[in-house]
Enzyme design. Structure first.
Site, PDB file in Angstrom:
ATOM      1  N   TYR A  53       0.851  -1.195   0.000  1.00 50.84           N
ATOM      2  CA  TYR A  53       0.000   0.000   0.000  1.00 50.84           C
ATOM      3  C   TYR A  53       0.880   1.236   0.000  1.00 50.84           C
ATOM      4  O   TYR A  53       1.793   1.368   0.821  1.00 50.84           O
ATOM      5  CB  TYR A  53      -0.913   0.019   1.224  1.00 50.84           C
ATOM      6  CG  TYR A  53      -1.833   1.220   1.256  1.00 50.84           C
ATOM      7  CD1 TYR A  53      -2.865   1.361   0.321  1.00 50.84           C
ATOM      8  CD2 TYR A  53      -1.669   2.228   2.206  1.00 50.84           C
ATOM      9  CE1 TYR A  53      -3.706   2.457   0.344  1.00 50.84           C
ATOM     10  CE2 TYR A  53      -2.517   3.335   2.234  1.00 50.84           C
ATOM     11  CZ  TYR A  53      -3.533   3.445   1.307  1.00 50.84           C
ATOM     12  OH  TYR A  53      -4.370   4.537   1.321  1.00 50.84           O
ATOM     13  N   ASP A  73       9.315   2.988   0.182  1.00 49.82           N
ATOM     14  CA  ASP A  73       8.202   3.683   0.826  1.00 49.82           C
ATOM     15  C   ASP A  73       8.298   3.403   2.324  1.00 49.82           C
ATOM     16  O   ASP A  73       7.889   2.353   2.803  1.00 49.82           O
ATOM     17  CB  ASP A  73       6.859   3.204   0.250  1.00 49.82           C
ATOM     18  CG  ASP A  73       5.689   3.946   0.885  1.00 49.82           C
ATOM     19  OD1 ASP A  73       5.935   4.787   1.772  1.00 49.82           O
ATOM     20  OD2 ASP A  73       4.540   3.681   0.484  1.00 49.82           O
ATOM     21  N   LYS A  90       3.840   9.737   8.466  1.00 47.52           N
ATOM     22  CA  LYS A  90       3.395   9.260   9.779  1.00 47.52           C
ATOM     23  C   LYS A  90       4.230   9.843  10.935  1.00 47.52           C
ATOM     24  O   LYS A  90       3.961  10.944  11.374  1.00 47.52           O
ATOM     25  CB  LYS A  90       3.323   7.732   9.780  1.00 47.52           C
ATOM     26  CG  LYS A  90       2.243   7.279   8.785  1.00 47.52           C
ATOM     27  CD  LYS A  90       1.824   5.838   8.826  1.00 47.52           C
ATOM     28  CE  LYS A  90       0.560   5.660   7.974  1.00 47.52           C
ATOM     29  NZ  LYS A  90       0.657   4.703   6.899  1.00 47.52           N
TER      30      LYS A  90
HETATM   31  C1  LIG Z   1       0.068   5.086   5.451  1.00 51.78           C
HETATM   32  C2  LIG Z   1       0.896   4.784   4.288  1.00 51.78           C
HETATM   33  C3  LIG Z   1       0.830   5.554   3.115  1.00 51.78           C
HETATM   34  C4  LIG Z   1      -0.173   6.648   2.926  1.00 51.78           C
HETATM   35  O1  LIG Z   1       0.001   7.698   3.814  1.00 51.78           O
HETATM   36  P1  LIG Z   1      -1.226   8.711   4.069  1.00 51.78           P
HETATM   37  O2  LIG Z   1      -0.646   9.749   4.968  1.00 51.78           O
HETATM   38  O3  LIG Z   1      -2.312   7.896   4.694  1.00 51.78           O
HETATM   39  O4  LIG Z   1      -1.634   9.253   2.747  1.00 51.78           O
HETATM   40  C5  LIG Z   1       1.716   5.270   2.096  1.00 51.78           C
HETATM   41  N1  LIG Z   1       2.596   4.269   2.195  1.00 51.78           N
HETATM   42  C6  LIG Z   1       2.688   3.500   3.299  1.00 51.78           C
HETATM   43  C7  LIG Z   1       3.714   2.420   3.366  1.00 51.78           C
HETATM   44  C8  LIG Z   1       1.832   3.712   4.365  1.00 51.78           C
HETATM   45  O5  LIG Z   1       1.895   2.912   5.429  1.00 51.78           O
END
Ligand SMILES: *Cc1c(COP(=O)(O)O)cnc(C)c1O
Length: 422
Positions: free
Chosen positions: A144, A237, A265
Protein backbone atom coordinates in the site's frame (compact mmCIF):
# COMPACT_ATOMS: atom_id res chain seq x y z
CA UNK A 1 -18.79 -1.78 27.57
CA UNK A 2 -21.16 1.16 27.27
CA UNK A 3 -22.03 2.39 23.75
CA UNK A 4 -24.79 4.97 24.15
CA UNK A 5 -23.06 8.18 22.99
CA UNK A 6 -21.00 6.44 20.33
CA UNK A 7 -24.13 4.97 18.77
CA UNK A 8 -25.77 8.40 18.60
CA UNK A 9 -22.68 10.03 17.09
CA UNK A 10 -22.34 7.20 14.57
CA UNK A 11 -25.95 7.72 13.42
CA UNK A 12 -25.30 11.45 12.89
CA UNK A 13 -22.00 10.67 11.13
CA UNK A 14 -23.59 8.23 8.70
CA UNK A 15 -26.08 10.88 7.56
CA UNK A 16 -23.30 13.16 6.28
CA UNK A 17 -20.02 11.25 5.99
CA UNK A 18 -19.95 8.16 3.75
CA UNK A 19 -19.89 5.17 6.10
CA UNK A 20 -19.59 7.63 8.98
CA UNK A 21 -15.79 7.76 8.63
CA UNK A 22 -13.15 9.84 6.85
CA UNK A 23 -10.93 6.83 6.05
CA UNK A 24 -12.44 3.39 5.38
CA UNK A 25 -10.71 0.95 7.76
CA UNK A 26 -11.85 3.04 10.75
CA UNK A 27 -15.38 1.83 10.05
CA UNK A 28 -14.36 -1.60 11.49
CA UNK A 29 -16.66 -3.33 9.01
CA UNK A 30 -14.41 -6.27 8.19
CA UNK A 31 -14.33 -7.23 11.88
CA UNK A 32 -18.09 -6.92 12.27
CA UNK A 33 -17.96 -3.94 14.60
CA UNK A 34 -18.97 -0.28 14.68
CA UNK A 35 -16.33 2.45 14.63
CA UNK A 36 -14.85 3.53 17.95
CA UNK A 37 -15.45 7.29 18.31
CA UNK A 38 -12.49 8.55 20.30
CA UNK A 39 -12.90 11.40 22.77
CA UNK A 40 -9.39 11.60 24.19
CA UNK A 41 -5.94 10.06 24.29
CA UNK A 42 -3.19 10.10 26.90
CA UNK A 43 0.03 8.10 26.71
CA UNK A 44 -0.78 4.49 25.83
CA UNK A 45 -4.53 4.94 26.31
CA UNK A 46 -7.59 6.27 24.54
CA UNK A 47 -11.10 6.83 25.81
CA UNK A 48 -14.15 6.52 23.58
CA UNK A 49 -17.19 8.78 23.55
CA UNK A 50 -18.82 6.59 26.21
CA UNK A 51 -15.88 6.84 28.60
CA UNK A 52 -14.55 3.31 27.93
CA UNK A 53 -10.78 3.13 28.29
CA UNK A 54 -8.57 1.13 25.93
CA UNK A 55 -4.89 0.31 25.68
CA UNK A 56 -4.19 1.57 22.16
CA UNK A 57 -2.18 -0.54 19.71
CA UNK A 58 -3.00 1.58 16.65
CA UNK A 59 -1.29 4.84 17.59
CA UNK A 60 -3.17 6.64 14.80
CA UNK A 61 -1.85 3.95 12.40
CA UNK A 62 1.77 4.53 13.27
CA UNK A 63 2.48 8.22 13.88
CA UNK A 64 2.16 8.18 17.68
CA UNK A 65 5.35 6.30 18.55
CA UNK A 66 5.66 8.60 21.57
CA UNK A 67 2.09 7.95 22.69
CA UNK A 68 -0.92 10.26 22.83
CA UNK A 69 -0.72 13.88 23.98
CA UNK A 70 3.02 13.73 24.65
CA UNK A 71 3.87 16.76 26.81
CA UNK A 72 6.92 17.92 24.89
CA UNK A 73 5.09 17.67 21.56
CA UNK A 74 2.10 19.61 22.91
CA UNK A 75 4.36 22.33 24.32
CA UNK A 76 6.22 22.59 21.03
CA UNK A 77 2.98 22.95 19.08
CA UNK A 78 1.77 25.64 21.51
CA UNK A 79 4.98 27.61 21.02
CA UNK A 80 4.74 27.38 17.25
CA UNK A 81 1.03 28.19 17.35
CA UNK A 82 1.64 31.56 18.96
CA UNK A 83 3.68 32.62 15.91
CA UNK A 84 0.93 31.88 13.38
CA UNK A 85 -0.40 28.76 11.70
CA UNK A 86 0.62 29.04 8.03
CA UNK A 87 2.29 31.55 5.73
CA UNK A 88 2.66 30.08 2.25
CA UNK A 89 6.22 31.41 2.36
CA UNK A 90 9.28 29.51 3.53
CA UNK A 91 10.20 29.41 7.22
CA UNK A 92 13.36 28.39 9.08
CA UNK A 93 11.59 25.50 10.81
CA UNK A 94 11.26 23.79 7.38
CA UNK A 95 15.03 23.99 6.97
CA UNK A 96 15.61 22.57 10.45
CA UNK A 97 13.16 19.78 9.65
CA UNK A 98 14.97 18.97 6.40
CA UNK A 99 18.35 19.01 8.18
CA UNK A 100 17.08 16.66 10.89
CA UNK A 101 15.46 14.29 8.40
CA UNK A 102 18.43 14.18 6.06
CA UNK A 103 20.73 13.64 9.05
CA UNK A 104 18.67 10.67 10.21
CA UNK A 105 18.18 9.19 6.73
CA UNK A 106 21.40 10.05 4.86
CA UNK A 107 20.16 8.69 1.49
CA UNK A 108 17.75 11.66 1.55
CA UNK A 109 20.36 14.10 0.26
CA UNK A 110 17.60 16.57 -0.57
CA UNK A 111 14.04 16.51 0.73
CA UNK A 112 10.69 18.10 0.05
CA UNK A 113 7.92 18.25 2.63
CA UNK A 114 4.29 17.42 1.80
CA UNK A 115 1.21 16.84 3.94
CA UNK A 116 0.43 13.12 3.52
CA UNK A 117 2.06 9.85 2.60
CA UNK A 118 -0.15 9.70 -0.48
CA UNK A 119 1.32 12.97 -1.72
CA UNK A 120 4.84 11.75 -1.00
CA UNK A 121 4.54 8.52 -3.02
CA UNK A 122 2.59 10.14 -5.85
CA UNK A 123 5.20 12.90 -6.16
CA UNK A 124 8.17 10.51 -5.89
CA UNK A 125 6.79 8.43 -8.74
CA UNK A 126 6.20 11.45 -10.96
CA UNK A 127 9.76 12.52 -10.23
CA UNK A 128 11.15 9.05 -11.03
CA UNK A 129 9.24 9.05 -14.31
CA UNK A 130 10.38 12.56 -15.14
CA UNK A 131 13.98 11.68 -14.32
CA UNK A 132 14.11 8.46 -16.33
CA UNK A 133 11.73 9.42 -19.14
CA UNK A 134 10.09 6.02 -18.66
CA UNK A 135 6.44 5.27 -17.77
CA UNK A 136 6.27 1.81 -16.22
CA UNK A 137 6.43 1.22 -12.49
CA UNK A 138 6.52 -1.91 -10.35
CA UNK A 139 4.78 -2.42 -7.02
CA UNK A 140 4.18 -5.44 -4.82
CA UNK A 141 0.90 -7.30 -4.61
CA UNK A 142 -0.67 -6.18 -1.33
CA UNK A 143 1.73 -3.24 -0.97
CA UNK A 144 0.00 0.00 0.00
CA UNK A 145 1.40 3.36 -1.04
CA UNK A 146 -1.53 5.68 -0.49
CA UNK A 147 -4.45 6.22 -2.82
CA UNK A 148 -3.01 7.79 -5.98
CA UNK A 149 -4.65 6.26 -9.07
CA UNK A 150 -1.58 4.47 -10.42
CA UNK A 151 -0.91 2.89 -7.00
CA UNK A 152 -4.42 1.63 -6.33
CA UNK A 153 -3.68 -1.60 -8.14
CA UNK A 154 -3.58 -4.76 -6.03
CA UNK A 155 -3.18 -2.49 -3.01
CA UNK A 156 -3.03 -3.54 0.63
CA UNK A 157 -4.33 -1.84 3.80
CA UNK A 158 -7.96 -0.73 3.46
CA UNK A 159 -8.21 -2.11 -0.07
CA UNK A 160 -7.08 -5.53 1.19
CA UNK A 161 -9.31 -5.27 4.24
CA UNK A 162 -12.36 -4.59 2.12
CA UNK A 163 -11.35 -7.14 -0.52
CA UNK A 164 -11.19 -4.51 -3.27
CA UNK A 165 -8.67 -5.61 -5.95
CA UNK A 166 -8.22 -2.12 -7.37
CA UNK A 167 -10.71 0.69 -7.14
CA UNK A 168 -13.66 1.89 -9.17
CA UNK A 169 -12.88 5.25 -10.74
CA UNK A 170 -9.30 4.40 -11.68
CA UNK A 171 -9.17 4.64 -15.48
CA UNK A 172 -7.36 1.92 -17.38
CA UNK A 173 -4.85 4.49 -18.58
CA UNK A 174 -3.81 5.33 -15.02
CA UNK A 175 -3.23 1.70 -14.08
CA UNK A 176 -1.83 0.22 -17.29
CA UNK A 177 1.78 1.14 -16.51
CA UNK A 178 1.66 -0.36 -13.01
CA UNK A 179 3.08 -3.88 -12.91
CA UNK A 180 2.45 -6.14 -9.93
CA UNK A 181 4.94 -8.63 -8.52
CA UNK A 182 4.66 -10.80 -5.40
CA UNK A 183 6.61 -9.39 -2.43
CA UNK A 184 9.87 -11.27 -1.78
CA UNK A 185 10.00 -12.61 -5.36
CA UNK A 186 13.30 -11.30 -6.70
CA UNK A 187 13.34 -13.24 -10.03
CA UNK A 188 9.98 -11.63 -10.94
CA UNK A 189 11.52 -8.17 -10.53
CA UNK A 190 14.74 -9.11 -12.32
CA UNK A 191 12.83 -10.31 -15.35
CA UNK A 192 10.90 -7.03 -15.64
CA UNK A 193 13.69 -4.59 -14.80
CA UNK A 194 16.16 -6.17 -17.20
CA UNK A 195 13.86 -5.07 -20.04
CA UNK A 196 15.31 -1.58 -19.43
CA UNK A 197 12.02 0.31 -19.59
CA UNK A 198 10.96 0.43 -15.92
CA UNK A 199 11.01 3.92 -14.36
CA UNK A 200 10.77 2.82 -10.75
CA UNK A 201 10.02 0.11 -8.29
CA UNK A 202 8.20 1.31 -5.19
CA UNK A 203 8.31 -1.05 -2.25
CA UNK A 204 7.65 -1.10 1.48
CA UNK A 205 11.02 -2.46 2.69
CA UNK A 206 9.10 -4.06 5.54
CA UNK A 207 5.50 -4.55 4.45
CA UNK A 208 3.01 -3.31 6.96
CA UNK A 209 -0.12 -3.09 4.88
CA UNK A 210 -0.76 -6.78 4.17
CA UNK A 211 -0.16 -7.38 7.84
CA UNK A 212 3.53 -7.34 8.69
CA UNK A 213 5.80 -9.19 6.28
CA UNK A 214 9.58 -9.04 6.59
CA UNK A 215 11.87 -8.95 3.56
CA UNK A 216 13.55 -12.31 2.94
CA UNK A 217 17.35 -12.33 3.37
CA UNK A 218 18.90 -10.93 0.20
CA UNK A 219 15.66 -9.53 -1.22
CA UNK A 220 16.35 -5.83 -0.64
CA UNK A 221 20.01 -6.28 -1.64
CA UNK A 222 18.83 -7.94 -4.84
CA UNK A 223 16.43 -5.10 -5.61
CA UNK A 224 19.24 -2.60 -5.08
CA UNK A 225 21.61 -4.43 -7.39
CA UNK A 226 19.19 -5.02 -10.25
CA UNK A 227 17.73 -1.48 -10.25
CA UNK A 228 21.21 0.07 -10.20
CA UNK A 229 22.21 -2.05 -13.18
CA UNK A 230 19.29 -1.00 -15.38
CA UNK A 231 18.77 2.61 -14.27
CA UNK A 232 15.48 1.96 -12.52
CA UNK A 233 14.80 4.27 -9.58
CA UNK A 234 14.51 2.29 -6.34
CA UNK A 235 11.92 3.92 -4.08
CA UNK A 236 11.62 2.76 -0.49
CA UNK A 237 8.20 3.68 0.83
CA UNK A 238 9.08 4.23 4.47
CA UNK A 239 5.91 6.15 5.33
CA UNK A 240 5.27 3.49 7.97
CA UNK A 241 8.77 2.15 8.70
CA UNK A 242 10.62 5.49 8.87
CA UNK A 243 11.68 6.15 12.49
CA UNK A 244 9.72 2.98 13.40
CA UNK A 245 11.92 -0.06 12.71
CA UNK A 246 15.06 2.00 13.40
CA UNK A 247 15.80 5.71 13.76
CA UNK A 248 16.90 5.82 10.13
CA UNK A 249 14.10 3.48 9.02
CA UNK A 250 14.31 0.11 7.31
CA UNK A 251 17.21 1.33 5.16
CA UNK A 252 19.28 1.72 8.31
CA UNK A 253 18.11 -1.61 9.77
CA UNK A 254 18.86 -3.58 6.58
CA UNK A 255 21.72 -1.32 5.38
CA UNK A 256 20.37 -0.59 1.89
CA UNK A 257 20.50 2.81 0.21
CA UNK A 258 17.52 3.49 -2.05
CA UNK A 259 17.48 6.26 -4.69
CA UNK A 260 14.35 7.90 -3.29
CA UNK A 261 12.54 7.55 0.02
CA UNK A 262 8.98 8.45 0.92
CA UNK A 263 8.32 9.01 4.59
CA UNK A 264 5.41 10.22 6.71
CA UNK A 265 3.40 9.26 9.78
CA UNK A 266 5.98 9.57 12.61
CA UNK A 267 7.74 12.59 11.07
CA UNK A 268 4.62 14.72 11.61
CA UNK A 269 4.63 14.14 15.36
CA UNK A 270 0.87 13.57 15.14
CA UNK A 271 0.18 16.44 12.72
CA UNK A 272 -0.14 16.03 8.93
CA UNK A 273 3.39 15.96 7.52
CA UNK A 274 5.24 13.67 5.14
CA UNK A 275 8.20 14.06 2.81
CA UNK A 276 10.06 12.54 -0.09
CA UNK A 277 13.72 12.82 -0.89
CA UNK A 278 16.83 11.11 -2.11
CA UNK A 279 19.64 11.51 -4.60
CA UNK A 280 20.38 15.16 -5.28
CA UNK A 281 20.66 14.63 -9.05
CA UNK A 282 17.10 13.26 -9.06
CA UNK A 283 15.64 15.79 -6.60
CA UNK A 284 17.04 18.67 -8.66
CA UNK A 285 14.59 17.75 -11.41
CA UNK A 286 11.81 19.15 -9.20
CA UNK A 287 10.28 22.56 -9.87
CA UNK A 288 11.49 25.29 -9.49
CA UNK A 289 14.92 23.80 -10.38
CA UNK A 290 13.67 21.31 -12.93
CA UNK A 291 10.74 20.30 -15.13
CA UNK A 292 8.84 18.00 -12.71
CA UNK A 293 5.98 19.91 -11.11
CA UNK A 294 4.99 19.40 -7.49
CA UNK A 295 3.45 21.84 -5.01
CA UNK A 296 1.27 22.25 -1.91
CA UNK A 297 -0.50 25.16 -0.21
CA UNK A 298 0.12 23.78 3.27
CA UNK A 299 3.37 21.92 2.49
CA UNK A 300 5.96 22.47 5.23
CA UNK A 301 3.26 23.76 7.56
CA UNK A 302 5.06 25.34 10.54
CA UNK A 303 3.01 23.54 13.21
CA UNK A 304 3.53 20.15 11.58
CA UNK A 305 7.24 20.85 11.02
CA UNK A 306 7.69 21.87 14.67
CA UNK A 307 5.87 18.80 15.98
CA UNK A 308 7.74 16.48 13.62
CA UNK A 309 11.12 18.02 14.37
CA UNK A 310 10.50 17.58 18.11
CA UNK A 311 9.38 13.97 17.61
CA UNK A 312 12.56 13.17 15.64
CA UNK A 313 14.65 14.87 18.33
CA UNK A 314 13.03 12.83 21.13
CA UNK A 315 13.46 9.60 19.16
CA UNK A 316 17.16 10.38 18.76
CA UNK A 317 17.76 10.14 22.51
CA UNK A 318 19.72 7.14 23.79
CA UNK A 319 17.91 3.89 24.50
CA UNK A 320 14.78 4.66 22.46
CA UNK A 321 14.97 1.83 19.94
CA UNK A 322 16.23 -0.68 22.51
CA UNK A 323 13.13 0.10 24.59
CA UNK A 324 10.84 -0.26 21.54
CA UNK A 325 12.49 -3.58 20.66
CA UNK A 326 11.98 -4.81 24.23
CA UNK A 327 8.30 -3.85 24.26
CA UNK A 328 7.68 -5.30 20.80
CA UNK A 329 9.34 -8.60 21.74
CA UNK A 330 7.40 -8.79 25.01
CA UNK A 331 4.13 -8.33 23.13
CA UNK A 332 4.98 -10.60 20.18
CA UNK A 333 6.30 -13.42 22.37
CA UNK A 334 3.39 -13.05 24.79
CA UNK A 335 0.77 -13.23 22.05
CA UNK A 336 2.47 -16.21 20.40
CA UNK A 337 2.67 -18.11 23.71
CA UNK A 338 -0.98 -17.37 24.52
CA UNK A 339 -2.12 -18.53 21.06
CA UNK A 340 -0.04 -21.68 21.37
CA UNK A 341 -1.52 -22.52 24.76
CA UNK A 342 -5.01 -22.01 23.34
CA UNK A 343 -4.19 -24.29 20.39
CA UNK A 344 -4.91 -21.52 17.86
CA UNK A 345 -3.03 -21.85 14.52
CA UNK A 346 -1.04 -18.63 14.30
CA UNK A 347 2.17 -16.89 13.36
CA UNK A 348 3.46 -13.60 14.75
CA UNK A 349 5.50 -11.52 12.30
CA UNK A 350 7.38 -8.72 14.03
CA UNK A 351 10.06 -6.16 13.28
CA UNK A 352 10.89 -3.96 16.29
CA UNK A 353 7.74 -2.30 17.60
CA UNK A 354 5.43 -3.29 14.74
CA UNK A 355 3.81 -6.70 14.45
CA UNK A 356 0.90 -8.75 13.15
CA UNK A 357 -0.62 -11.86 14.68
CA UNK A 358 -1.86 -13.87 11.70
CA UNK A 359 -4.53 -16.51 12.24
CA UNK A 360 -2.73 -18.92 9.92
CA UNK A 361 -0.01 -21.50 10.52
CA UNK A 362 2.39 -19.54 8.29
CA UNK A 363 4.97 -18.79 7.20
CA UNK A 364 3.57 -15.50 5.86
CA UNK A 365 5.99 -14.15 3.27
CA UNK A 366 3.74 -12.32 0.79
CA UNK A 367 0.13 -11.33 0.16
CA UNK A 368 -0.86 -14.79 -1.13
CA UNK A 369 0.20 -16.42 2.12
CA UNK A 370 -1.26 -13.55 4.21
CA UNK A 371 -4.62 -14.24 2.59
CA UNK A 372 -4.65 -17.79 4.00
CA UNK A 373 -5.45 -16.22 7.40
CA UNK A 374 -8.77 -16.92 9.09
CA UNK A 375 -10.20 -13.39 8.93
CA UNK A 376 -13.45 -14.45 10.61
CA UNK A 377 -11.50 -15.65 13.61
CA UNK A 378 -9.55 -12.39 13.57
CA UNK A 379 -12.86 -10.46 13.67
CA UNK A 380 -13.99 -12.37 16.75
CA UNK A 381 -10.59 -11.80 18.36
CA UNK A 382 -10.75 -8.06 17.61
CA UNK A 383 -14.18 -7.75 19.25
CA UNK A 384 -13.18 -9.82 22.27
CA UNK A 385 -10.06 -7.69 22.75
CA UNK A 386 -12.04 -4.46 22.38
CA UNK A 387 -14.50 -5.65 25.01
CA UNK A 388 -11.52 -6.33 27.31
CA UNK A 389 -10.13 -2.83 26.79
CA UNK A 390 -7.57 -3.37 24.03
CA UNK A 391 -7.84 -1.42 20.77
CA UNK A 392 -6.25 -3.43 17.95
CA UNK A 393 -6.09 -2.42 14.29
CA UNK A 394 -9.48 -3.59 12.99
CA UNK A 395 -8.08 -5.76 10.19
CA UNK A 396 -6.00 -8.88 9.80
CA UNK A 397 -4.06 -7.02 7.10
CA UNK A 398 -2.67 -4.23 9.27
CA UNK A 399 0.21 -3.99 11.71
CA UNK A 400 -0.15 -3.18 15.41
CA UNK A 401 2.16 -0.54 16.87
CA UNK A 402 3.71 -0.35 20.31
CA UNK A 403 4.71 3.10 21.58
CA UNK A 404 7.23 4.38 24.10
CA UNK A 405 4.25 5.24 26.32
CA UNK A 406 3.41 1.56 26.82
CA UNK A 407 4.70 0.05 30.06
CA UNK A 408 5.63 -3.59 30.60
CA UNK A 409 2.42 -3.83 32.65
CA UNK A 410 0.37 -2.54 29.69
CA UNK A 411 1.89 -5.23 27.50
CA UNK A 412 1.19 -7.92 30.10
CA UNK A 413 -2.40 -6.72 30.35
CA UNK A 414 -2.77 -7.01 26.57
CA UNK A 415 -1.39 -10.54 26.65
CA UNK A 416 -3.73 -11.47 29.52
CA UNK A 417 -6.67 -10.11 27.52
CA UNK A 418 -5.54 -12.14 24.52
CA UNK A 419 -5.26 -15.31 26.59
CA UNK A 420 -8.94 -14.96 27.51
CA UNK A 421 -9.95 -13.84 24.00
CA UNK A 422 -8.53 -16.77 22.04
C1 LIG B 1 0.07 5.09 5.45
C2 LIG B 1 0.90 4.78 4.29
C3 LIG B 1 0.83 5.55 3.11
C4 LIG B 1 -0.17 6.65 2.93
O1 LIG B 1 0.00 7.70 3.81
P1 LIG B 1 -1.23 8.71 4.07
O2 LIG B 1 -0.65 9.75 4.97
O3 LIG B 1 -2.31 7.90 4.69
O4 LIG B 1 -1.63 9.25 2.75
C5 LIG B 1 1.72 5.27 2.10
N1 LIG B 1 2.60 4.27 2.19
C6 LIG B 1 2.69 3.50 3.30
C7 LIG B 1 3.71 2.42 3.37
C8 LIG B 1 1.83 3.71 4.37
O5 LIG B 1 1.90 2.91 5.43
Amino acid sequence: MSTHNSQAIFERAKALIPGGVNSPVRACRSVGADPVFVAQGDGAYIWDADGNKYIDLIGSWGPLILGHAHREILDTIKEALALGTTFGAPTEIEVKFAEKLSGAVPSMEMVRAVSSGTEATMSALRLARGFTGRAKIIKADGGYHGHADCLLVAAGSGAATLGIPGSAGVPEGAAKDTIIVPFNDLPAVEKLVSGGDIAAIIIEPVCGNMGLVEPAPGYLEGLRAITAKFGTVLIFDEVMTGFRVAYGGAQERYRIKPDLTTIGKIIGGGLPAAAFGGRADIMQKLAPLGPVYQAGTLSGNPLAMAAGLKAMEILGRPGTYERLEHLGARLGDGLAAAAKTAGVPHVVNRVGSMLTLFFAPGPITDYESAKTSDTKRFGTFFRNMRDRGVFLPPSQFEAAFVSLAHSDEDIDQIVAAATRSF
